[in-house]
Design an enzyme around this catalytic site. Sequence first.
Site, PDB file in Angstrom:
ATOM      1  N   LYS A 269     -47.706  14.525 -19.050  1.00 28.49           N
ATOM      2  CA  LYS A 269     -46.664  15.469 -18.623  1.00 28.49           C
ATOM      3  C   LYS A 269     -45.389  14.686 -18.341  1.00 28.49           C
ATOM      4  O   LYS A 269     -45.391  13.766 -17.529  1.00 28.49           O
ATOM      5  CB  LYS A 269     -47.109  16.223 -17.356  1.00 28.49           C
ATOM      6  CG  LYS A 269     -45.991  17.004 -16.658  1.00 28.49           C
ATOM      7  CD  LYS A 269     -46.474  17.744 -15.411  1.00 28.49           C
ATOM      8  CE  LYS A 269     -45.304  18.372 -14.645  1.00 28.49           C
ATOM      9  NZ  LYS A 269     -45.736  19.092 -13.418  1.00 28.49           N
ATOM     10  N   ASP A 274     -38.018  18.305 -12.060  1.00 28.99           N
ATOM     11  CA  ASP A 274     -38.607  19.621 -11.835  1.00 28.99           C
ATOM     12  C   ASP A 274     -37.890  20.305 -10.679  1.00 28.99           C
ATOM     13  O   ASP A 274     -38.211  20.096  -9.514  1.00 28.99           O
ATOM     14  CB  ASP A 274     -40.112  19.476 -11.535  1.00 28.99           C
ATOM     15  CG  ASP A 274     -40.799  20.825 -11.387  1.00 28.99           C
ATOM     16  OD1 ASP A 274     -40.149  21.857 -11.669  1.00 28.99           O
ATOM     17  OD2 ASP A 274     -41.990  20.846 -11.002  1.00 28.99           O
ATOM     18  N   LYS A 281     -37.341  25.248  -6.282  1.00 25.48           N
ATOM     19  CA  LYS A 281     -38.016  24.573  -5.170  1.00 25.48           C
ATOM     20  C   LYS A 281     -37.093  24.477  -3.966  1.00 25.48           C
ATOM     21  O   LYS A 281     -35.877  24.341  -4.129  1.00 25.48           O
ATOM     22  CB  LYS A 281     -38.400  23.142  -5.598  1.00 25.48           C
ATOM     23  CG  LYS A 281     -39.595  23.043  -6.535  1.00 25.48           C
ATOM     24  CD  LYS A 281     -39.913  21.588  -6.847  1.00 25.48           C
ATOM     25  CE  LYS A 281     -41.086  21.446  -7.805  1.00 25.48           C
ATOM     26  NZ  LYS A 281     -42.372  21.859  -7.236  1.00 25.48           N
ATOM     27  N   ASP A 292     -41.744  13.603 -11.827  1.00 23.86           N
ATOM     28  CA  ASP A 292     -42.636  14.564 -12.472  1.00 23.86           C
ATOM     29  C   ASP A 292     -42.923  14.198 -13.939  1.00 23.86           C
ATOM     30  O   ASP A 292     -43.556  14.964 -14.663  1.00 23.86           O
ATOM     31  CB  ASP A 292     -42.035  15.975 -12.364  1.00 23.86           C
ATOM     32  CG  ASP A 292     -43.083  17.063 -12.292  1.00 23.86           C
ATOM     33  OD1 ASP A 292     -44.252  16.738 -11.989  1.00 23.86           O
ATOM     34  OD2 ASP A 292     -42.741  18.231 -12.553  1.00 23.86           O
ATOM     35  N   ASP A 351     -42.194  27.425 -11.797  1.00 23.60           N
ATOM     36  CA  ASP A 351     -42.461  26.107 -11.224  1.00 23.60           C
ATOM     37  C   ASP A 351     -43.837  25.584 -11.651  1.00 23.60           C
ATOM     38  O   ASP A 351     -44.147  24.416 -11.440  1.00 23.60           O
ATOM     39  CB  ASP A 351     -42.352  26.181  -9.698  1.00 23.60           C
ATOM     40  CG  ASP A 351     -42.221  24.810  -9.049  1.00 23.60           C
ATOM     41  OD1 ASP A 351     -41.962  23.834  -9.792  1.00 23.60           O
ATOM     42  OD2 ASP A 351     -42.371  24.715  -7.817  1.00 23.60           O
ATOM     43  N   GLU A 353     -44.775  24.656 -14.484  1.00 28.06           N
ATOM     44  CA  GLU A 353     -44.279  24.372 -15.834  1.00 28.06           C
ATOM     45  C   GLU A 353     -45.076  23.269 -16.531  1.00 28.06           C
ATOM     46  O   GLU A 353     -45.119  23.230 -17.761  1.00 28.06           O
ATOM     47  CB  GLU A 353     -42.797  23.982 -15.774  1.00 28.06           C
ATOM     48  CG  GLU A 353     -42.493  22.503 -15.415  1.00 28.06           C
ATOM     49  CD  GLU A 353     -43.003  22.097 -14.043  1.00 28.06           C
ATOM     50  OE1 GLU A 353     -43.164  22.970 -13.180  1.00 28.06           O
ATOM     51  OE2 GLU A 353     -43.260  20.891 -13.838  1.00 28.06           O
ATOM     52  N   ARG A 355     -48.299  22.708 -16.819  1.00 30.48           N
ATOM     53  CA  ARG A 355     -49.412  23.223 -17.620  1.00 30.48           C
ATOM     54  C   ARG A 355     -48.889  23.858 -18.914  1.00 30.48           C
ATOM     55  O   ARG A 355     -49.592  23.869 -19.920  1.00 30.48           O
ATOM     56  CB  ARG A 355     -50.223  24.211 -16.772  1.00 30.48           C
ATOM     57  CG  ARG A 355     -49.449  25.418 -16.334  1.00 30.48           C
ATOM     58  CD  ARG A 355     -50.097  26.149 -15.159  1.00 30.48           C
ATOM     59  NE  ARG A 355     -49.964  25.431 -13.897  1.00 30.48           N
ATOM     60  CZ  ARG A 355     -50.454  25.847 -12.741  1.00 30.48           C
ATOM     61  NH1 ARG A 355     -51.113  26.988 -12.667  1.00 30.48           N
ATOM     62  NH2 ARG A 355     -50.299  25.129 -11.644  1.00 30.48           N
TER      63      ARG A 355
HETATM   64  N1  BES Z   1     -44.485  19.030 -10.280  1.00 28.80           N
HETATM   65  C1  BES Z   1     -45.109  19.995  -9.450  1.00 28.80           C
HETATM   66  C2  BES Z   1     -46.324  19.452  -8.704  1.00 28.80           C
HETATM   67  C3  BES Z   1     -46.029  18.371  -7.702  1.00 28.80           C
HETATM   68  C4  BES Z   1     -45.782  18.707  -6.385  1.00 28.80           C
HETATM   69  C5  BES Z   1     -46.058  17.058  -8.065  1.00 28.80           C
HETATM   70  C6  BES Z   1     -45.525  17.708  -5.468  1.00 28.80           C
HETATM   71  C7  BES Z   1     -45.819  16.056  -7.141  1.00 28.80           C
HETATM   72  C8  BES Z   1     -45.550  16.375  -5.850  1.00 28.80           C
HETATM   73  C9  BES Z   1     -45.574  21.182 -10.286  1.00 28.80           C
HETATM   74  O1  BES Z   1     -44.818  21.459 -11.410  1.00 28.80           O
HETATM   75  C10 BES Z   1     -45.507  22.377  -9.411  1.00 28.80           C
HETATM   76  O2  BES Z   1     -44.429  22.724  -8.995  1.00 28.80           O
HETATM   77  N2  BES Z   1     -46.657  22.972  -9.128  1.00 28.80           N
HETATM   78  C11 BES Z   1     -46.737  24.098  -8.276  1.00 28.80           C
HETATM   79  C12 BES Z   1     -47.678  25.081  -8.903  1.00 28.80           C
HETATM   80  C13 BES Z   1     -47.650  26.438  -8.274  1.00 28.80           C
HETATM   81  C14 BES Z   1     -46.319  27.104  -8.524  1.00 28.80           C
HETATM   82  C15 BES Z   1     -48.758  27.270  -8.850  1.00 28.80           C
HETATM   83  C16 BES Z   1     -47.257  23.633  -6.925  1.00 28.80           C
HETATM   84  O3  BES Z   1     -48.084  22.721  -6.867  1.00 28.80           O
HETATM   85  O4  BES Z   1     -46.803  24.162  -5.919  1.00 28.80           O
HETATM   86 ZN    ZN Z   2     -43.838  19.813 -12.263  1.00 22.86          ZN
HETATM   87 ZN    ZN Z   3     -43.120  22.697 -11.010  1.00 25.14          ZN
END
Ligand code: BES
Ligand code: ZN
Ligand code: ZN
Length: 505
Positions: A269, A274, A281, A292, A351, A353, A355
């Site tokens: 990824k 992000d 966010k 990210d 967010d 994204e 996946r």
């Molecule tokens: N890049 C983030 C996950 C992340 C969070 C990585 C903190 C490193 C530190 C990912 O894209 C994301 O935002 N995931 C969301 C998913 C949710 C919206 C289902 C998350 O983990 O909150």
């Molecule tokens: Zn992300």
């Molecule tokens: Zn994200």
Amino acid sequence: MSFTIDFTASSKTKADTAIVLVSDTKKLSPSAALVDQVLGGLIKHHLSTHPTFKAKTGDVLTLALPAKAPYLRVLLLGVGDVKKLNADESEGAGGKLIHALNAHGVQRGVLINADDTVCENLSTAEIVAGLISGMRLGSYEFNHYKTAPKEKSPKLKTLSIITKDQKRIAAQVKLIEQEVKAICLTRDLVNEPPNKLYPETFAKKIKSVLAPLGVEVDILSPDQLVKQGFNLVMAVGHASEHLPRVVVMRWKGGKKTKTMTKPVALVGKGITFDSGGLNVKPYEGMMDMKMDMAGAAAVVGAMHVLAARKSKAQVVGIVALAENAISDEATRPQDIITSYSGKTVEILNTDAEGRLVLADVLSYIQKKHDPKAVVDLATLTGAIMIALGLDYAGVFTNSDELWQKLSAASAVSGEKIWRMPVDQNFRREMDSVFADIKNVGNGRFGGSSTAAAFLEEFIDKKRPWAHIDIAGTAMVRGSKPINPVPFARGYGVRLLNALIRDHYE
Ligand code: BES
Ligand code: ZN
Ligand code: ZN
């Protein structure tokens, strides 16, 4: 690379500082005892009188020597219970050693007693390689964007290692240095700011570092991505002025063949920033999001070390590079996109994204290369940090055999993993009213497993696949001896290198 290393059989090597390994019994090894004799018993004297130096792994005691002595100083490096010393501890001691050497202004160090420091778990070559790995990782710097002239504090210039087994030790050190170089490459990529490292510049960088090593690198342009149907990658990345790229890296096991037969596929990824997209966010959540792309950076690092050491395995790497940004063209929650595979995806949270971009490249790599195993690395979910903390990456896999391999690779590489559940119930939670699948579950619970269930939807039946969620392990909080720049850790390079080396070569 910072200091140079040489190997010598001569105990007469010129240096300003002698480095002596000392176990917690404080009994000197024969070669250390010889040095002590020359110094009139000074080492033994200090060892027996010093109130706090216990010679635990990484403890340092520096002794200044009188004017006529053969060195300016002796540095005693604790190795704890030496019989039980392991590679991690040896590396940790190396990290502390380099900081102590630099703090004392050492220019030329000589390691006196590697040969007769006897350990049950590690050969001399492995002890030395561990120390050097820690010293190199501990010397990592990232100063590209500092304009003020650096303080000219003197740094170690050369390290000599006295040994009768020069060949074997040099070979082991070479291997570890190839790995360290790749880890530092991964750290560099992750530490780069997101206005400098974005899909286009990231892709160019990959080509410039890997092509000279004989890795074939193809960059898919935004036009090609649109034409070939990478619609999820484009949906995530097209709101940014920096449009997405997909980069394919082929290492054909050092052979001049045109095609690869059933390579291992490494997938990363690579969200260069992000913001969350329209589901933006909050301040804290966005703070570290240049990291990210750490999954992609780990795949690039892994390809680097495989090529550098001329691995015999055939390995194809693929990374999806995009910036999750906001504009009037940004993908909306409730948009439905047809993926590369043809399956439709309802995006309910922009967010989630990672996946999405992974789905397209996972489909692509299976279709084009029919890999015998697929391993993806991604900073995919905040939830994995809630589950496992910051030291373990979460592994989701459909294959017990691949799990066994990863588990063994983890044990030898020291990069920790923990197996997480894959279950149809998580997949059912991703059912969409309007499309084939939606990109989020129904709530926060099991967020890492619902993400993995989404990915599995794009994995062919019976294809061995493992998804490694590295959101917790990609960075370190606070400076550490072997991770002095408090951001990128370079996690994943060692795990992947060990996986390929021990199970696919
Ligand atoms: N890049 C983030 C996950 C992340 C969070 C990585 C903190 C490193 C530190 C990912 O894209 C994301 O935002 N995931 C969301 C998913 C949710 C919206 C289902 C998350 O983990 O909150
Ligand atoms: Zn992300
Ligand atoms: Zn994200």
